[in-house]
Design an enzyme around this catalytic site. Structure first.
Site, mmCIF file in Angstrom:
data_model
loop_
_atom_site.group_PDB
_atom_site.id
_atom_site.type_symbol
_atom_site.label_atom_id
_atom_site.label_comp_id
_atom_site.label_asym_id
_atom_site.label_seq_id
_atom_site.Cartn_x
_atom_site.Cartn_y
_atom_site.Cartn_z
ATOM 1 N N ARG A 47 0.805 -1.231 0.000
ATOM 2 C CA ARG A 47 0.000 0.000 0.000
ATOM 3 C C ARG A 47 0.838 1.282 0.000
ATOM 4 N NH1 ARG A 47 -3.908 -1.064 4.794
ATOM 5 N NH2 ARG A 47 -2.413 -2.727 5.217
ATOM 6 N N ASP A 82 7.661 -1.508 11.077
ATOM 7 C CA ASP A 82 6.852 -0.409 10.541
ATOM 8 C C ASP A 82 6.076 0.322 11.635
ATOM 9 O OD1 ASP A 82 5.097 -2.431 11.124
ATOM 10 O OD2 ASP A 82 4.131 -2.502 9.163
ATOM 11 N N GLU A 140 -8.495 -12.324 15.921
ATOM 12 C CA GLU A 140 -8.274 -11.445 14.779
ATOM 13 C C GLU A 140 -9.610 -10.963 14.204
ATOM 14 O OE1 GLU A 140 -5.065 -10.364 13.527
ATOM 15 O OE2 GLU A 140 -4.923 -11.000 15.613
ATOM 16 N N ASN A 148 -4.996 -5.481 20.137
ATOM 17 C CA ASN A 148 -3.618 -5.952 20.217
ATOM 18 C C ASN A 148 -2.711 -5.044 19.404
ATOM 19 O OD1 ASN A 148 -1.314 -7.604 20.348
ATOM 20 N ND2 ASN A 148 -1.952 -8.748 18.517
ATOM 21 N N ASN A 152 40.215 28.007 -7.515
ATOM 22 C CA ASN A 152 40.933 26.950 -6.804
ATOM 23 C C ASN A 152 41.114 25.680 -7.615
ATOM 24 O OD1 ASN A 152 38.139 26.588 -6.727
ATOM 25 N ND2 ASN A 152 38.240 25.350 -4.872
ATOM 26 N N TYR A 153 40.567 25.654 -8.818
ATOM 27 C CA TYR A 153 40.457 24.376 -9.536
ATOM 28 C C TYR A 153 40.888 24.559 -10.980
ATOM 29 C CZ TYR A 153 38.018 20.034 -10.961
ATOM 30 O OH TYR A 153 37.694 18.797 -11.429
ATOM 31 N N ARG A 171 45.590 45.775 -13.979
ATOM 32 C CA ARG A 171 44.467 46.484 -14.562
ATOM 33 C C ARG A 171 44.960 47.166 -15.833
ATOM 34 N NH1 ARG A 171 41.853 50.574 -10.418
ATOM 35 N NH2 ARG A 171 41.402 48.719 -9.196
HETATM 36 C C1 UD1 Z 1 -1.270 -8.049 13.524
HETATM 37 C C2 UD1 Z 1 -1.873 -8.844 14.679
HETATM 38 C C3 UD1 Z 1 -3.101 -8.106 15.201
HETATM 39 C C4 UD1 Z 1 -2.729 -6.701 15.626
HETATM 40 C C5 UD1 Z 1 -2.033 -5.971 14.476
HETATM 41 C C6 UD1 Z 1 -1.477 -4.668 14.960
HETATM 42 C C7 UD1 Z 1 -1.388 -11.170 14.146
HETATM 43 C C8 UD1 Z 1 -1.928 -12.444 13.660
HETATM 44 N N1 UD1 Z 1 -2.225 -10.153 14.191
HETATM 45 O O1 UD1 Z 1 -2.242 -8.048 12.496
HETATM 46 O O2 UD1 Z 1 -3.656 -8.805 16.303
HETATM 47 O O3 UD1 Z 1 -3.882 -6.000 16.041
HETATM 48 O O4 UD1 Z 1 -0.936 -6.737 13.970
HETATM 49 O O5 UD1 Z 1 -1.013 -3.953 13.864
HETATM 50 O O6 UD1 Z 1 -0.233 -11.108 14.533
HETATM 51 N N2 UD1 Z 1 5.044 -9.851 9.194
HETATM 52 C C9 UD1 Z 1 6.131 -10.622 8.889
HETATM 53 N N3 UD1 Z 1 5.963 -11.843 8.354
HETATM 54 C C10 UD1 Z 1 4.731 -12.368 8.130
HETATM 55 C C11 UD1 Z 1 3.621 -11.583 8.461
HETATM 56 C C12 UD1 Z 1 3.799 -10.334 8.993
HETATM 57 O O7 UD1 Z 1 7.272 -10.173 9.066
HETATM 58 O O8 UD1 Z 1 4.665 -13.504 7.666
HETATM 59 C C13 UD1 Z 1 5.246 -8.526 9.771
HETATM 60 C C14 UD1 Z 1 4.762 -7.433 8.843
HETATM 61 O O9 UD1 Z 1 5.847 -6.917 8.111
HETATM 62 C C15 UD1 Z 1 4.189 -6.384 9.761
HETATM 63 C C16 UD1 Z 1 3.797 -7.158 11.007
HETATM 64 O O10 UD1 Z 1 4.454 -8.410 10.930
HETATM 65 O O11 UD1 Z 1 5.160 -5.446 10.155
HETATM 66 C C17 UD1 Z 1 2.311 -7.336 11.157
HETATM 67 O O12 UD1 Z 1 1.825 -8.087 10.086
HETATM 68 P P1 UD1 Z 1 0.412 -7.822 9.471
HETATM 69 O O13 UD1 Z 1 0.156 -8.812 8.435
HETATM 70 O O14 UD1 Z 1 0.272 -6.414 9.112
HETATM 71 O O15 UD1 Z 1 -0.523 -8.157 10.739
HETATM 72 P P2 UD1 Z 1 -1.970 -7.621 10.978
HETATM 73 O O16 UD1 Z 1 -2.911 -8.360 10.121
HETATM 74 O O17 UD1 Z 1 -2.003 -6.162 10.894
#
Ligand code: UD1
Ligand code: CA
Length: 456
Positions: free
Chosen positions: A15, A102, A152, A167, A385-386, A439
């Site tokens: 996004r 992030d 979730e 969360n 200078n150059y 001059r």
């Molecule tokens: C997650 C939480 C949710 C919480 C929310 C807060 C889970 C299942 N859910 O949801 O409860 O309210 O964050 O923002 O954890 N990432 C990885 N590898 C993966 C998946 C994700 O590194 O396989 C990283 C992403 O880069 C991101 C973060 O984990 O920075 C969260 O992943 P994302 O898929 O955005 O989780 P949410 O669905 O937002």
């Protein structure tokens, strides 16, 4: 206590609509991931692990100098799967902290309160109450208020969707427990992902209590998914920087129109900053400094009682006490001005030292020069200078007076108290105390007539 921080940064960030991985986008000129790293680095004895995604090689390359262990998550199968990648790096006795690449503005204070809540019998979870909890995992509690699990959004019942406590994803837990739980995760849920959030229910089932804490502000736990959210957190960050400056005694004519994209190694009292000033890198600023509108100060040292007028660029330079710069002046790297130096409009100074009380007030280029004290450099003076290949130095000794529109062909030395006549091209060293000028003689032609247009 050894803390191991796992920073999840494997997400695609589609996004953002960018060719660049999301966590490399910058907030206050530092990448999002760098912010998270810098904050977690402040935890004593912390070891940091970054989980990066397939195609995230650029993240690793760009931030290669970070003191971390990099682990690739080849497929993004969920937050629980991401943590599982670090399985072999977690020791049983470690306290493991989960952060997100992030979520840049999480405070050290929030981390500390999480870490204080971890024990063999407790897992620490950071939650927040949102007016609009859409999209987030909901915190499910029993009638006595104990946390039971996280559900979730996509798996929640209508009733669970009414819950405002969500969360943040940020949690801390003993390594031994985390490892045993993430190994047992499955993906039988709406998104067919391995949810890290499922460890909460596992903890409860194993008789481990969930201790929640909340951040001071919601902005601390906001993640960035698009450029609008990035700009929001940039403003949040800048506004807190501005507050901090005012707290320590800096006047900001408009706190909404100053940007700090770096740090201050020193900040004096009664500094006054006009609108649209940008601070970058590490700056040190003394007492009673006035900074005019639209100026950029980067990695520089500004001593006491300096006045920087509007529209100046001060880049890796040193400005001595009582000096006056600008308007429209540019100090480039290694410009080092001593006390009470005056630099005026459209003057560029590079890799040069200017001693006490010297003035370069108009339209000049001074590069690779050593300028003594009480020197006066007239308008339009250029140090040549150059030669297209090599750079040479110009030395102007104390008390010299350089007439306007002089070119000094380096290497060349202008002697002490020497005077150079305006319009000179100086190719040889000039003696102390004398007037030197090159001059051509002026002449007038008495019989000359200006051509006139013929009448038709
Ligand atoms: C997650 C939480 C949710 C919480 C929310 C807060 C889970 C299942 N859910 O949801 O409860 O309210 O964050 O923002 O954890 N990432 C990885 N590898 C993966 C998946 C994700 O590194 O396989 C990283 C992403 O880069 C991101 C973060 O984990 O920075 C969260 O992943 P994302 O898929 O955005 O989780 P949410 O669905 O937002
Ligand atoms: Ca998210």
């Amino acid at each position: 206590m050894t803390v191991k921080t796992i920073i999840l940064a494997a997400g695609q960030g589609t996004r953002m609509r960018s060719a660049q991985p999301k966590v490399l986008h910058k907030l206050a000129n530092r990448s999002l991931l760098q912010h998270v790293y810098d904050t977690s680095k402040r935890i004593d004895g912390n070891e940091i692990i970054i989980i990066y995604g397939h195609g995230g090689e650029r993240v690793k390359q760009t931030l290669s100098r970070l003191d971390v262990q990099w682990i690739e998550q080849k497929e993004q199968l969920g937050t629980g799967h991401a943590v599982l990648q670090a399985d072999s790096l977690m020791e049983n006795e470690d306290t493991v902290l989960i952060l997100y690449g992030d979520v840049p503005l999480l405070s050290k204070q929030s981390i500390d309160s999480l870490l204080a809540n971890v024990s063999q019998q407790t897992i620490a979870l950071l939650t927040v109450n949102l007016d609009d909890p859409t999209g987030y995992g909901r915190i499910i509690r029993d009638t006595s208020g104990s946390v039971l699990k996280i559900v979730e959004q996509k798996d929640a019942t209508q009733q669970e969707l009414q819950i405002n406590e969500v969360n943040t994803g940020i949690l801390a837990v003993r390594g031994e427990q985390l490892k045993s739980w993430v190994r047992r995760l499955d993906n039988s849920n709406a998104q067919q992902e391995f949810y890290l959030t499922d460890v909460i229910e596992m903890a409860v089932n194993d008789g481990v209590k969930v201790k929640t804490s909340q951040p001071e502000t919601i902005d601390e736990v906001l993640g960035i998914n698009n450029r609008k959210q990035l700009s929001h957190l940039e403003r949040v960050y800048q506004s807190s920087q501005a507050d901090r400056l005012m707290e320590v005694g800096v006047t900001l004519l408009d706190p909404a129109r100053v940007d700090c994209r770096g740090t201050f190694t020193a900040l004096g009292q009664d500094i006054s900053v006009d609108i649209n000033v940008i601070f970058e890198g590490d700056n040190s600023i003394g007492n009673n400094v006035i900074i005019g509108a639209n100026s950029i100060i980067n990695n520089s040292i500004i001593a006491d009682d300096v006045e920087i007028l509007a529209n100046c660029i001060i880049d890796n330079a040193v400005v001595g006490a009582g000096s006056r710069i600008g308007p429209f002046a540019r100090l480039r790297p290694q410009a080092e001005l001593s006390e009470q130096v005056h630099i005026g409009n459209f003057v560029e100074i590079k890799k040069s030292t200017v001693a006490k009380g010297s003035k370069i007030n108009h339209l000049s280029y001074i590069g690779d020069a050593t300028i003594g004290s009480k020197v006066n450099i007239g308008a339009g003076t250029i140090t040549c200078n150059y030669d297209g290949v090599n750079k040479f130095r110009t030395v102007i000794e104390d008390g010299a007076f350089i007439g306007s529109d002089t070119q000094l062909i380096a290497p060349v030395t202008v002697g002490k108290n020497a005077t150079i006549g305006a319009g000179s091209t100086i190719t040889k060293n000039t003696p102390d105390e004398q007037l030197t000028l090159t001059r051509s003689r002026q002449m007038s032609i008495q019989s000359w007539q200006r051509p006139v247009k013929k009448e038709q």
